[in-house]
Scaffold this active site. Structure first.
Site, PDB file in Angstrom:
ATOM      1  N   ALA A  73       0.872  -1.205   0.072  1.00 29.06           N
ATOM      2  CA  ALA A  73       0.052  -0.054   0.014  1.00 29.06           C
ATOM      3  C   ALA A  73       0.823   1.151   0.045  1.00 29.06           C
ATOM      4  O   ALA A  73       2.025   1.305   0.562  1.00 29.06           O
ATOM      5  CB  ALA A  73      -0.929   0.142   1.386  1.00 29.06           C
ATOM      6  N   GLY A 118       0.402  -5.134   0.891  1.00 32.35           N
ATOM      7  CA  GLY A 118      -0.372  -5.338  -0.116  1.00 32.35           C
ATOM      8  C   GLY A 118      -0.071  -5.742  -1.492  1.00 32.35           C
ATOM      9  O   GLY A 118      -1.008  -6.451  -2.283  1.00 32.35           O
ATOM     10  N   GLU A 121      -0.633  -9.414  -0.743  1.00 30.15           N
ATOM     11  CA  GLU A 121      -2.233  -9.917  -0.642  1.00 30.15           C
ATOM     12  C   GLU A 121      -2.508  -9.896  -1.961  1.00 30.15           C
ATOM     13  O   GLU A 121      -3.286 -10.587  -2.141  1.00 30.15           O
ATOM     14  CB  GLU A 121      -2.669  -8.814   0.107  1.00 30.15           C
ATOM     15  CG  GLU A 121      -2.350  -8.882   1.674  1.00 30.15           C
ATOM     16  CD  GLU A 121      -3.160  -7.693   2.239  1.00 30.15           C
ATOM     17  OE1 GLU A 121      -3.818  -7.716   3.151  1.00 30.15           O
ATOM     18  OE2 GLU A 121      -2.464  -6.412   2.384  1.00 30.15           O
ATOM     19  N   GLU A 141       3.732  -5.217   8.112  1.00 30.73           N
ATOM     20  CA  GLU A 141       2.897  -4.043   8.747  1.00 30.73           C
ATOM     21  C   GLU A 141       3.053  -4.178  10.281  1.00 30.73           C
ATOM     22  O   GLU A 141       2.761  -3.287  10.720  1.00 30.73           O
ATOM     23  CB  GLU A 141       1.346  -4.675   8.349  1.00 30.73           C
ATOM     24  CG  GLU A 141       1.057  -4.312   7.168  1.00 30.73           C
ATOM     25  CD  GLU A 141       1.280  -5.638   5.805  1.00 30.73           C
ATOM     26  OE1 GLU A 141       1.883  -6.399   6.212  1.00 30.73           O
ATOM     27  OE2 GLU A 141       0.644  -5.405   4.859  1.00 30.73           O
TER      28      GLU A 141
HETATM   29  N1  COA Z   1       4.527   3.307  -0.811  1.00 33.49           N
HETATM   30  C1  COA Z   1       5.020   4.525  -1.186  1.00 33.49           C
HETATM   31  N2  COA Z   1       6.085   4.561  -1.891  1.00 33.49           N
HETATM   32  C2  COA Z   1       7.097   3.654  -1.781  1.00 33.49           C
HETATM   33  C3  COA Z   1       6.592   2.272  -1.219  1.00 33.49           C
HETATM   34  C4  COA Z   1       5.371   2.367  -0.558  1.00 33.49           C
HETATM   35  N3  COA Z   1       4.738   1.228   0.194  1.00 33.49           N
HETATM   36  N4  COA Z   1       7.616   1.489  -1.168  1.00 33.49           N
HETATM   37  C5  COA Z   1       8.850   1.957  -1.673  1.00 33.49           C
HETATM   38  N5  COA Z   1       8.226   3.317  -2.307  1.00 33.49           N
HETATM   39  C6  COA Z   1       9.088   4.314  -3.073  1.00 33.49           C
HETATM   40  C7  COA Z   1      10.062   4.950  -2.335  1.00 33.49           C
HETATM   41  O1  COA Z   1       9.517   5.996  -1.477  1.00 33.49           O
HETATM   42  C8  COA Z   1      10.994   5.430  -3.081  1.00 33.49           C
HETATM   43  O2  COA Z   1      10.526   6.622  -3.824  1.00 33.49           O
HETATM   44  P1  COA Z   1      11.471   7.951  -3.591  1.00 33.49           P
HETATM   45  O3  COA Z   1      12.969   7.794  -4.242  1.00 33.49           O
HETATM   46  O4  COA Z   1      10.580   8.877  -4.675  1.00 33.49           O
HETATM   47  O5  COA Z   1      11.279   8.465  -2.454  1.00 33.49           O
HETATM   48  C9  COA Z   1      11.008   4.162  -4.000  1.00 33.49           C
HETATM   49  O6  COA Z   1       9.802   3.554  -3.891  1.00 33.49           O
HETATM   50  C10 COA Z   1      11.804   3.063  -3.790  1.00 33.49           C
HETATM   51  O7  COA Z   1      11.990   3.025  -2.557  1.00 33.49           O
HETATM   52  P2  COA Z   1      13.222   2.714  -1.661  1.00 33.49           P
HETATM   53  O8  COA Z   1      13.010   2.559  -0.222  1.00 33.49           O
HETATM   54  O9  COA Z   1      14.168   3.962  -1.892  1.00 33.49           O
HETATM   55  O10 COA Z   1      14.007   1.595  -2.178  1.00 33.49           O
HETATM   56  P3  COA Z   1      15.039   0.313  -1.365  1.00 33.49           P
HETATM   57  O11 COA Z   1      15.442  -0.299  -2.556  1.00 33.49           O
HETATM   58  O12 COA Z   1      15.976   1.257  -0.522  1.00 33.49           O
HETATM   59  O13 COA Z   1      14.024  -0.306  -0.414  1.00 33.49           O
HETATM   60  C11 COA Z   1      12.096  -1.479   0.152  1.00 33.49           C
HETATM   61  C12 COA Z   1      13.045  -1.086  -0.981  1.00 33.49           C
HETATM   62  C13 COA Z   1      10.836  -2.258  -0.377  1.00 33.49           C
HETATM   63  C14 COA Z   1      12.773  -2.368   1.330  1.00 33.49           C
HETATM   64  C15 COA Z   1      11.456  -0.239   0.833  1.00 33.49           C
HETATM   65  O14 COA Z   1      10.895   0.631   0.024  1.00 33.49           O
HETATM   66  C16 COA Z   1      10.391  -0.670   1.917  1.00 33.49           C
HETATM   67  O15 COA Z   1      10.458  -0.861   2.967  1.00 33.49           O
HETATM   68  N6  COA Z   1       9.126  -0.158   1.446  1.00 33.49           N
HETATM   69  C17 COA Z   1       7.939  -0.337   2.360  1.00 33.49           C
HETATM   70  C18 COA Z   1       7.520  -1.750   2.296  1.00 33.49           C
HETATM   71  C19 COA Z   1       6.124  -1.913   3.330  1.00 33.49           C
HETATM   72  O16 COA Z   1       6.275  -1.656   4.441  1.00 33.49           O
HETATM   73  N7  COA Z   1       5.173  -2.047   2.632  1.00 33.49           N
HETATM   74  C20 COA Z   1       3.972  -2.547   3.372  1.00 33.49           C
HETATM   75  C21 COA Z   1       3.054  -1.049   3.237  1.00 33.49           C
HETATM   76  S1  COA Z   1       1.837  -1.743   4.309  1.00 33.49           S
END
Ligand code: COA
Length: 262
Positions: A73, A118, A121, A141
């Site tokens: 999400a 998500g 999911e 989460e």
């Molecule tokens: N929502 C919105 N944007 C997201 C996102 C999310 N769930 N996950 C990643 N992004 C965006 C980041 O903001 C970034 O954009 P930006 O450069 O414009 O700020 C881009 O995607 C790349 O993400 P980044 O975190 O820089 O990449 P990374 O390789 O260092 O890390 C993850 C990758 C997946 C480990 C990390 O992005 C993360 O933990 N994301 C959230 C995952 C999560 O908890 N999802 C469940 C949500 S309920």
């Protein structure tokens, strides 16, 4: 044969078709294909149109880019949820993913890179999951003080069993592709560069079968593992309660600001 683009003016997904297989591409690669409200709406519309499409026998869902099927999400929307909007947010996601699960045509998730929250999911609502060797799956989460709210708490135990589902949902552990395959979370792992070809080959096998037989086979098998409306309601209620807590908001904000400092 080339894929033909089915233009419906979408902004966050792409839809195209090759022979009898429709491909939905989650298309926000710069945001790791995070699922926002618009993407949910567009997925809902695409599912309706593909369900009706007489020429469509199978659907494949894939993420744009190499790094993610979907990172879940969209955080920018999650951070703003009030209790009222949180309820809508959960119910909407549950409805769209249930509609996908209930399609009369088989659906394949082609998972490259992250399938988190998500994003996982969404994959759980598909009939088959093929993963690339760089896939990483999980439900983060709990680490921010809430739970999956788009049907994941109900579908994950049905697919991998209660013990493994608890490891992912309660502990927030992430699993790599090979481990996901061993636990039955994905059906097959292939090198990343072969992911789409593998999904296409599976879709082709499905397309060669009789659509009516597939439709009823899916219907009866899924009747064994139907998620209960009571379970979905409890998932929404729990999510709303947790996401509204000050502590959860602080954890989400801390995660977000820490990520932006990298
Ligand atoms: N929502 C919105 N944007 C997201 C996102 C999310 N769930 N996950 C990643 N992004 C965006 C980041 O903001 C970034 O954009 P930006 O450069 O414009 O700020 C881009 O995607 C790349 O993400 P980044 O975190 O820089 O990449 P990374 O390789 O260092 O890390 C993850 C990758 C997946 C480990 C990390 O992005 C993360 O933990 N994301 C959230 C995952 C999560 O908890 N999802 C469940 C949500 S309920």
């Amino acid at each position: 044969m080339r894929r033909i683009t089915m233009s419906r003016g979408y902004r966050t997904i792409k839809l195209n078709q090759k022979q009898h297989t429709a491909w939905i591409t989650l298309d926000r690669p710069d945001k790791l294909n995070a699922i926002n409200e618009i993407m949910l709406e567009e997925l809902s519309d695409a599912i309706d149109s593909l369900e009706k499409g007489a020429n469509v026998r199978c659907v494949v869902i894939v993420g744009a880019g190499e790094w993610a099927f979907s990172a879940g999400a969209d955080f920018t929307e999650l951070r703003k949820l009030t209790p009222e909007i949180a309820k809508e947010f959960s119910v909407k996601g549950q409805q769209v993913f249930s509609k996908l699960k209930d399609m009369s045509k088989p659906v394949v998730a082609a998972i490259g890179g992250y399938a988190l929250g998500g994003g996982l999911e969404l994959a759980l609502a598909c009939d088959f999951r093929v993963a690339a060797d760089n896939a990483e799956l999980g439900c983060p989460e709990i680490k921010m003080g809430f739970i999956p709210a788009w049907g994941g708490t109900q579908r994950l135990p049905l697919i991998v069993g209660v013990a493994e589902a608890k490891r992912l949902i309660l502990l927030g552990e992430r699993v790599q592709a090979d481990e996901a395959c061993k636990m039955g979370l994905v059906d097959k792992v292939v090198p990343l560069k072969e992911l789409e070809a593998e999904a296409e080959a599976l879709a082709q096998r499905l397309c060669e079968l009789q659509p009516a037989a597939l439709k009823y086979a899916k219907l009866v098998v899924d009747s064994v593992t139907k998620v209960s409306s009571d379970g979905l309601r409890k998932e929404t209620e729990s999510f709303v309660q947790l996401i509204s807590a000050k502590e959860t908001k602080e954890k989400i904000d801390a995660f977000w600001s820490q990520r932006n400092k990298k």
